[in-house]
Design a protein around this motif. Sequence first.
Motif, PDB file in Angstrom:
ATOM      1  N   UNK A  67       7.142  21.461 -15.171  1.00 27.02           N
ATOM      2  CA  UNK A  67       7.086  20.821 -13.883  1.00 27.02           C
ATOM      3  C   UNK A  67       5.868  19.682 -13.896  1.00 27.02           C
ATOM      4  N   UNK A  68       6.258  18.605 -13.333  1.00 24.73           N
ATOM      5  CA  UNK A  68       5.327  17.350 -13.347  1.00 24.73           C
ATOM      6  C   UNK A  68       5.185  16.896 -11.775  1.00 24.73           C
ATOM      7  N   UNK A  69       4.030  16.750 -11.313  1.00 24.46           N
ATOM      8  CA  UNK A  69       3.804  16.172 -10.104  1.00 24.46           C
ATOM      9  C   UNK A  69       3.200  14.650 -10.364  1.00 24.46           C
ATOM     10  N   UNK A  70       3.920  13.630 -10.060  1.00 25.44           N
ATOM     11  CA  UNK A  70       3.588  12.244 -10.598  1.00 25.44           C
ATOM     12  C   UNK A  70       3.506  11.344  -9.293  1.00 25.44           C
ATOM     13  N   UNK A  71       2.292  10.541  -9.337  1.00 23.60           N
ATOM     14  CA  UNK A  71       2.020   9.717  -8.206  1.00 23.60           C
ATOM     15  C   UNK A  71       2.476   8.238  -8.947  1.00 23.60           C
ATOM     16  N   UNK A 120       0.886  -1.164   0.121  1.00 23.58           N
ATOM     17  CA  UNK A 120      -0.033   0.157   0.014  1.00 23.58           C
ATOM     18  C   UNK A 120       0.932   1.017  -0.013  1.00 23.58           C
ATOM     19  N   UNK A 121       0.647   2.156  -0.764  1.00 28.98           N
ATOM     20  CA  UNK A 121       1.688   3.198  -1.005  1.00 28.98           C
ATOM     21  C   UNK A 121       1.200   4.685  -1.584  1.00 28.98           C
ATOM     22  N   UNK A 122       1.738   5.540  -1.010  1.00 27.38           N
ATOM     23  CA  UNK A 122       1.384   6.998  -1.629  1.00 27.38           C
ATOM     24  C   UNK A 122       2.782   7.484  -1.809  1.00 27.38           C
ATOM     25  N   UNK A 123       3.210   7.611  -3.045  1.00 28.75           N
ATOM     26  CA  UNK A 123       4.560   7.990  -3.329  1.00 28.75           C
ATOM     27  C   UNK A 123       4.322   9.009  -4.791  1.00 28.75           C
ATOM     28  N   UNK A 124       4.875  10.125  -4.366  1.00 33.17           N
ATOM     29  CA  UNK A 124       4.602  11.373  -5.066  1.00 33.17           C
ATOM     30  C   UNK A 124       6.269  11.876  -5.518  1.00 33.17           C
ATOM     31  N   UNK A 125       6.430  12.337  -6.810  1.00 35.91           N
ATOM     32  CA  UNK A 125       7.774  12.852  -7.322  1.00 35.91           C
ATOM     33  C   UNK A 125       7.272  14.116  -7.857  1.00 35.91           C
ATOM     34  N   UNK A 126       8.242  15.314  -7.630  1.00 33.52           N
ATOM     35  CA  UNK A 126       8.005  16.591  -8.181  1.00 33.52           C
ATOM     36  C   UNK A 126       9.278  16.529  -9.313  1.00 33.52           C
ATOM     37  N   UNK A 127       9.000  16.562 -10.480  1.00 37.07           N
ATOM     38  CA  UNK A 127       9.949  16.496 -11.579  1.00 37.07           C
ATOM     39  C   UNK A 127      10.036  17.790 -12.449  1.00 37.07           C
TER      40      UNK A 127
END
Length: 135
Positions: free
Chosen positions: A63-67, A11-18
């Motif tokens: 800018x990208x916000x990716x889950x 189970x996860x919640x991972x986000x990256x700001x690219x």
Amino acid sequence: MQKIRTGRHCIFVTHAHLIFVTKLRHKVLTHAHLTRMEEIMWSVCADFECELVEFNGEDHYVHLLVNFPPKVAVTKLVNSLKGVSSRRLRQEFPDLARHYWRANKLWSGSYFAGTVGGAPLSVVKQYVEQQNRPV
């Protein structure tokens, strides 16, 4: 409220700001380029079972916000996002192809990738939304 995702064993919640910057920081991106680029980024993210939460940019960066799920290596996702978007945009927009005919690349070789968690996602999302997209 963050959307909690599930995988086969997690189970996860991972986000990256690219952040990607154009080659030599040339100010070549227009509203039309960014609109098409967002569609391309959505497609690439879907191929990686990722979700493009937010996308915006200015004339020389995006800018990208990716889950993303834990099984996705951020470096592989970034390479695909940059490679596919560069190739398709240069094919579809001759003005970009002419501008980058020598390098044959739209993006700089470098990028920023930061995990999002210290600041609330709403703050990061608002920051990305407030970028000055060219008209």
